[in-house]
Design a protein around this motif. Sequence first.
Motif, PDB file in Angstrom:
ATOM      1  N   THR A 170      -9.691   4.918   2.868  1.00 33.27           N
ATOM      2  CA  THR A 170      -8.550   4.175   3.449  1.00 33.27           C
ATOM      3  C   THR A 170      -8.160   4.061   2.428  1.00 33.27           C
ATOM      4  O   THR A 170      -8.197   3.782   1.092  1.00 33.27           O
ATOM      5  N   ILE A 171      -6.622   4.092   2.426  1.00 34.86           N
ATOM      6  CA  ILE A 171      -5.404   3.952   1.495  1.00 34.86           C
ATOM      7  C   ILE A 171      -4.530   2.747   2.240  1.00 34.86           C
ATOM      8  O   ILE A 171      -3.306   3.720   3.116  1.00 34.86           O
ATOM      9  N   GLY A 172      -3.652   1.752   1.506  1.00 34.14           N
ATOM     10  CA  GLY A 172      -3.088   1.292   1.930  1.00 34.14           C
ATOM     11  C   GLY A 172      -3.200   0.185   1.496  1.00 34.14           C
ATOM     12  O   GLY A 172      -4.107  -0.565   0.949  1.00 34.14           O
ATOM     13  N   VAL A 173      -2.230  -0.949   2.395  1.00 29.82           N
ATOM     14  CA  VAL A 173      -1.864  -2.395   1.370  1.00 29.82           C
ATOM     15  C   VAL A 173      -2.870  -3.433   2.863  1.00 29.82           C
ATOM     16  O   VAL A 173      -2.388  -2.593   3.861  1.00 29.82           O
ATOM     17  N   ARG A 174      -2.332  -4.731   2.814  1.00 31.70           N
ATOM     18  CA  ARG A 174      -2.764  -5.233   3.886  1.00 31.70           C
ATOM     19  C   ARG A 174      -1.345  -5.057   5.181  1.00 31.70           C
ATOM     20  O   ARG A 174      -0.085  -5.212   5.300  1.00 31.70           O
ATOM     21  N   THR A 196      -0.959   8.578  -4.808  1.00 31.82           N
ATOM     22  CA  THR A 196      -1.024   6.708  -4.977  1.00 31.82           C
ATOM     23  C   THR A 196      -0.619   6.797  -6.415  1.00 31.82           C
ATOM     24  O   THR A 196      -1.202   5.366  -6.715  1.00 31.82           O
ATOM     25  N   THR A 241      -1.523  -0.058  12.082  1.00 31.36           N
ATOM     26  CA  THR A 241      -0.631  -0.746  11.206  1.00 31.36           C
ATOM     27  C   THR A 241      -1.330  -2.131  11.929  1.00 31.36           C
ATOM     28  O   THR A 241      -1.609  -2.242  13.310  1.00 31.36           O
ATOM     29  N   LYS A 288       6.729  -2.853  -6.905  1.00 35.09           N
ATOM     30  CA  LYS A 288       6.312  -2.267  -5.580  1.00 35.09           C
ATOM     31  C   LYS A 288       4.246  -2.686  -5.969  1.00 35.09           C
ATOM     32  O   LYS A 288       3.749  -2.545  -6.614  1.00 35.09           O
ATOM     33  N   PRO A 296      -0.874   0.556  -3.347  1.00 40.56           N
ATOM     34  CA  PRO A 296      -1.673   0.823  -2.630  1.00 40.56           C
ATOM     35  C   PRO A 296      -3.605   0.898  -2.889  1.00 40.56           C
ATOM     36  O   PRO A 296      -3.736   2.123  -3.931  1.00 40.56           O
ATOM     37  N   GLY A 297      -4.233   0.324  -2.501  1.00 37.12           N
ATOM     38  CA  GLY A 297      -5.298   0.777  -2.902  1.00 37.12           C
ATOM     39  C   GLY A 297      -5.980   1.035  -2.585  1.00 37.12           C
ATOM     40  O   GLY A 297      -5.885   2.036  -0.991  1.00 37.12           O
ATOM     41  N   SER A 337      -2.575   1.041   6.799  1.00 38.09           N
ATOM     42  CA  SER A 337      -3.164   1.935   5.562  1.00 38.09           C
ATOM     43  C   SER A 337      -3.542   3.359   6.614  1.00 38.09           C
ATOM     44  O   SER A 337      -2.986   3.306   7.792  1.00 38.09           O
ATOM     45  N   MET A 349      -3.842   1.786  -9.410  1.00 38.47           N
ATOM     46  CA  MET A 349      -4.750   2.293  -8.308  1.00 38.47           C
ATOM     47  C   MET A 349      -5.974   1.545  -8.411  1.00 38.47           C
ATOM     48  O   MET A 349      -6.692   2.320  -8.945  1.00 38.47           O
TER      49      MET A 349
END
Length: 374
Positions: A27-31, A106, A46, A10, A13-14, A34, A177
């Motif tokens: 802000t937490i999430g991937v491209r 995370t 999204t 997996k 998420p950054g 988030s 992370m």
Amino acid sequence: MAWSYRKRIKIIPGVHLNISRKGISTTIGVRGASLNIGPNGTYLNTSIPGLGIYNRQRISPAPGQSQRPEAYVPEVATLEPEDRGNIFSVAPNDVTSNDMQGIKATIVAAHRQKKELTQDLTKVQSALFVSRMQLFCSYVFLYGLFIRKIPQQVRETIAAQQDAILRIKEQIDNSYMQMDIEFDADMKAKFSVLEDTFKQLSHSQKVWDVTSAVHQNRVAARSAASTLVMKREVAIAVKGIPDIRSEISPLWLKNANGADLYFYPGFVIMYDSRDQFGIIGYNELQFDFGPVRFVESGIVPGDSKVIDRTWAKVNRNGTPDKRFKDNRQIPIVRYGSISLKTRNGLHEEYEFSNYEATESFGNAFSNYIRSISN
């Protein structure tokens, strides 16, 4: 011996922190997906990259519009001697702020993935050992010389296992992370001052974690001290936490009777282990600092100031108790003290031999957290 490993992992998420005088936006999430947590509420973002499709959905209101209690604004206060009993925090898993749950999840995901990959690495390394033994035995017992495909197959297996080990190690190294931090100019300057004053504080000759402070009967104890303090010497430094990578290393305080404290620009982490930790927002932190008078019966640290003197055994009026033949004068020293509390159960106190460094750090930390909590 059968062997396998997880070829797909997996993407952890950054976390991006935007720190300004308006507060902290997280802000937490991937491209493409988030979660944004900030002063105006929590939003789910999204999008479909390349198609220009974007959606922003509000999933919780701003703090002022919710039923949660108002954020606590820290105040600076001078500590006075008092009966505080045992001083310790609750289990770190019980202190995480509501708006920090996403960051904690995370970090947990990064640790879990690293743990699973480490188990895979052990299995493949064991299988590689068995394969090498098989290749060795094929020549010792000669059957490999007559059936050439046996050692050839074993060599192919060994090559695949070695490649798998390299890939797993690379995946383990990437299971963390990533935390990116963006300051506005004013908050960057304040945090730089905080870092500098903490480094000065870390050079104090003595740092103690205060584990209890209870009232004592001065008359019965024949002592000038009204509070009996138990404390243990600890270390403080600038160092990071496993599973988190950031250009800014946190300010670390060792805890003698519980989870250590790591102060990042946007929050403090109570960290006992990779499975036992909690994250606290600065808006929930009560921070106090000030001087403390301490009757020092031991060696006075070189960076401390003697502000008065008393006797090892004293009468109620402060004169020496002449019933004790070896009664001697002992110094009263001014140390620096800081206190950290939250409503959820954080309770820690520290003393420092260098009061001036404590005061500088206390002012810098109070100024920083007050700025992002307004």
